[in-house]
Design a protein around this motif. Structure first.
Motif, short mmCIF file in Angstrom:
data_model
loop_
_atom_site.label_atom_id
_atom_site.label_comp_id
_atom_site.label_asym_id
_atom_site.label_seq_id
_atom_site.Cartn_x
_atom_site.Cartn_y
_atom_site.Cartn_z
N UNK A 1 0.85 -1.20 0.00
CA UNK A 1 0.00 0.00 0.00
C UNK A 1 0.88 1.25 0.00
N UNK B 1 7.49 3.59 -1.67
CA UNK B 1 8.18 4.20 -2.81
C UNK B 1 9.62 4.56 -2.49
N UNK C 1 -3.65 -4.53 -6.42
CA UNK C 1 -2.88 -5.61 -5.81
C UNK C 1 -2.74 -5.44 -4.30
N UNK C 2 -2.53 -4.19 -3.86
CA UNK C 2 -2.27 -4.05 -2.43
C UNK C 2 -3.51 -4.28 -1.59
N UNK D 1 -5.57 -6.71 -2.38
CA UNK D 1 -5.53 -8.17 -2.28
C UNK D 1 -4.54 -8.59 -1.20
N UNK D 2 -3.40 -7.88 -1.14
CA UNK D 2 -2.42 -8.18 -0.08
C UNK D 2 -3.08 -7.99 1.29
N UNK E 1 -12.06 -2.89 7.55
CA UNK E 1 -10.68 -2.45 7.70
C UNK E 1 -10.02 -2.23 6.33
N UNK F 1 -9.06 1.54 6.03
CA UNK F 1 -7.64 1.73 6.33
C UNK F 1 -6.78 1.66 5.07
N UNK F 2 -7.12 0.74 4.19
CA UNK F 2 -6.24 0.53 3.04
C UNK F 2 -6.68 1.27 1.78
N UNK F 3 -8.00 1.28 1.54
CA UNK F 3 -8.46 1.78 0.24
C UNK F 3 -8.76 3.27 0.26
N UNK G 1 -7.80 6.07 1.69
CA UNK G 1 -6.78 7.10 1.52
C UNK G 1 -6.30 7.19 0.08
N UNK G 2 -6.16 6.02 -0.54
CA UNK G 2 -5.71 6.01 -1.92
C UNK G 2 -6.79 6.49 -2.88
N UNK H 1 -2.24 13.20 2.24
CA UNK H 1 -2.83 11.92 1.88
C UNK H 1 -1.81 11.00 1.24
N UNK H 2 -1.02 11.52 0.34
CA UNK H 2 -0.07 10.68 -0.38
C UNK H 2 1.36 11.05 -0.03
N UNK H 3 2.00 10.25 0.83
CA UNK H 3 3.34 10.60 1.29
C UNK H 3 4.35 10.68 0.15
N UNK H 4 4.02 10.05 -0.96
CA UNK H 4 4.94 10.04 -2.09
C UNK H 4 5.20 11.47 -2.60
#
Lengths: 337, 321
Positions: free
Chosen positions: A106, A154, B207-208, B210-211, B221, B225-227, B229-230, B303-306
């Motif tokens: 994620x 990343x 994929x993440x 699914x992980x 959750x 938690x996972x979806x 934010x993205x 939201x996106x640390x990248x």
């Protein structure tokens, strides 16, 4: 029988799309013993990943269905297990290393938290401190420093990401690890590192593993037994010696080996298998391999071959009906093996 | 990060100055004499000249513009030609209504739009999903001012539950805000639902996710938690754009419901060629839009640390060069 961790009987999996039904897995039988590494080999589209997803019951919702068959994990039939109970199995008992480390993590969550989540979900009695220590430990096991847990995906290289994915899968020390082409996305030097690391971890934690790959070299170095898959069926199965040194093979297996360059022989060209995998929406009658088979006989087009056994070696091909024993006649592979 | 925010705030200054120049020029060069409009068509030539001299309308365009800018730098928005009152005071009276309406509309849009979008995505092709999508499509397609008039007919005239127009500030209750908020947010909520839904659908097939499921996480959750934010990235964009639309749309809403806000003020001051007042309104709207855009960009980073590392890298590269 009793040391079997996983046994799949006559598994059928379909994908239902708007206009077609894709027959991805067609009567697959497979078993994994405790502590053993089984290599699952086959071309792209032969249904390897589908088998792994079926074991976790993670087939795409409303599209993928297990239409028939049983998957026994220890004494539980996974096909009949409820979603709620499956959640307890996933991650703790069975976990999966996914194919593509680039997209399997994620992007918005720190890798440490992603590893810790596994423990958080399954080890309810662990304190925060214990979880954080365990994350450090598991990162060290996969060869990363514990400082990396504060990084986002990343910020890591491909090899590091794959290590994190492996760490994720191993966090709860599962009994069965499904490794779906764990090294395909990595370059060769990292491949070797990751594989030897996985091998060590497996020994250490005494985990069984299904190693899904299309790389026979990887299989030869890492697996105890090998199952070769074609069009959703196992067409040849045996321990590592049976597959790599025995005299008789399924024509498809021979084709697979013919597709690898052999340095000891002087040949101008490789001998790949002609043709393509059959369309899984429209599989041929009889043996699914006959349209591409160099040794095909009339019987191949008509009826599906039975598995033929010789000791630990199984070949599903009409060619070996007399040489090997068909199941049901005088079945000589002992349950003791 | 602080450097980045400062940089963005500084960039806003030339933008606002540019906007003032354009608006000042439009007000100046379009036909219609401010003095005549203020005093009426039967005013004497002498009184018109006197007013022009008082407002310094006879000076060249650039002289007047620079004079205005200098005043602006001192924080002086000028005196309304029409009302002879300070523009700043009048604006301060109006801003709470405009910003309040925008805030209500955005709040409704967020607390209705995002959850509806998520539920629609998670229960894709269910009756609920179809109904939500149908209403969302309806709300995007109907012109909102027409819808507002229909709502007024129904709820104000026929049923008499909700007031149709806004009274003077003292008598405003929550009931007065219901219809304007509905009108402003209907369209926006609809677009938020649709964006959230389509992004969520994309993310929950990734994929993440699914992980995450393979770890044994439950659906709630996985989604929260996972979806989420993205999936929220493009939604933030929509919210930002919509807030800007709201600022522009305030002109219409405030007219329809007779709200004494900045939009209403802008219209009346343009009509009467009240240049300082119109300029004040435009500067306010431009500043709000600039700040909202900045906030949206900062939200992205949150939201996106990248993206954060991208800003840092940019700054680092600049410092080196």
């Amino acid at each position: 029988m009793y040391d079997k961790l996983l046994e799949i009987n006559n598994l059928h999996v379909n994908y239902k799309t708007a206009d077609d039904v894709v027959y991805a897995v067609n009567g697959l039988n497979l078993s994994v013993r405790k502590g053993e590494t089984l290599g699952l080999v086959g071309e792209t589209g032969s249904g390897k990943t589908t088998v792994a997803l079926s074991i976790l019951k993670l087939l795409p919702e409303k599209i993928g269905f297990i239409s028939n068959g049983r998957i026994w994990f220890e004494s539980v039939d996974i096909t009949k297990t409820s979603e709620k109970e499956m959640r307890r199995v996933r991650g703790e008992q069975i976990s999966m290393i996914f194919q593509d480390p680039m997209t399997s993590l994620n992007p918005t969550i720190r890798v440490g938290e992603q590893i810790a989540e596994n423990l958080l979900l399954h080890k309810k009695d662990m304190t925060k401190k214990q979880i954080s220590d365990r994350v450090d430990e598991i990162l060290r096991l996969v060869g990363l420093t514990k400082e990396k847990k504060n990084d986002f995906p990343h910020q890591l290289s491909g090899g590091m990401k794959q290590r994190v994915v492996i760490a994720l899968a191993l966090a709860c020390e599962p009994k069965l690890l499904l490794a779906d082409e764990p090294t395909t996305a990595l370059d060769v030097t990292i491949q070797a590192q990751v594989l030897s690391m996985m091998h060590k971890l497996k020994e250490k934690l005494d985990t069984s593993m299904i190693l899904i790959t299309h790389d026979l070299g990887v299989v030869a170095n890492n697996c105890d037994r090998v199952a070769i898959m074609y069009a959703g069926q196992i067409i040849e199965e045996g321990n590592i010696r049976d597959i790599f040194t025995a005299k008789h093979h399924h024509p498809y297996t021979l084709g697979l080996f013919g597709s690898i360059p052999d340095m000891s022989k002087k040949t101008r060209r490789l001998a790949p298998i002609d043709g393509m995998m059959p369309d899984p929406t429209n599989l041929p009658d009889g043996c699914h391999f006959w349209p591409r088979c160099t040794d095909r006989m009339d019987v191949c087009k008509m009826c599906e071959p039975n598995p033929c056994y010789k000791d630990t070696h199984m070949i599903k091909c009409h060619l070996y009906k007399d040489l090997y024993n068909e199941r049901g006649k005088d079945y000589i592979v002992g349950k003791d093996e | 990060m602080v450097r980045y925010i400062l940089k963005r705030l500084i960039i806003m200054i030339p933008i606002i100055v540019g906007i003032t120049l354009i608006v000042f020029a439009i007000l100046n060069y379009t036909p219609g004499d401010a003095a005549t409009l203020i005093l009426g068509f039967d005013a004497t030539e002498a009184s018109l000249d006197a007013l022009r001299a008082k407002l310094k309308l006879d000076d060249p365009f650039m002289v007047r513009y620079v004079r205005y800018l200098v005043g602006l730098l001192k924080g002086d928005l000028g005196i309304s030609w029409r009302h002879n009152t300070p523009v700043a005071a009048e604006l301060m009276n109006r801003i709470p209504n405009t910003l309040g309406l925008a805030a209500y509309a955005v709040t409704v849009m967020l607390i209705l739009g995002i959850p509806m979008g998520i539920i629609s995505a998670v229960r894709q092709y269910s009756l609920l999903d179809h109904t939500t999508l149908f209403i969302a499509l309806l709300m995007t397609s109907i012109p909102t001012f027409w819808l507002a008039l229909m709502m007024m007919l129904k709820f104000s005239l026929e049923l008499g539950i909700l007031p149709a127009t806004m009274p003077t500030s003292a008598a405003i209750t929550w009931k007065h805000w219901v219809l304007p908020t509905f009108m402003c947010s209907a369209n926006l909520t609809a677009s938020t639902v649709r964006t959230t839904r389509s992004n969520m659908l994309e993310v929950i097939r990734s994929d993440y996710i699914r992980t995450a499921k393979s770890k044994g996480a439950g659906q709630f959750r996985v989604i929260m938690y996972h979806a989420l934010r993205n999936a929220l990235m493009p939604v933030v964009t929509i919210v930002g754009i919509n807030f800007n639309v709201l600022m522009g749309g305030a002109v219409i809403t405030e007219q329809v419901f007779n709200i004494s806000g900045v939009g209403n003020l802008l219209i009346s001051s343009v009509r009467t060629k009240d240049a300082p007042m119109a300029m004040g309104c435009i500067i306010f709207i431009a500043t709000v839009i600039g700040i909202v855009n900045l906030l949206v960009d900062l939200l992205y980073v949150f939201i996106n640390p990248r993206l954060k590392s991208m800003y840092v890298r940019n700054n680092a590269a600049k410092e080196e060069s």
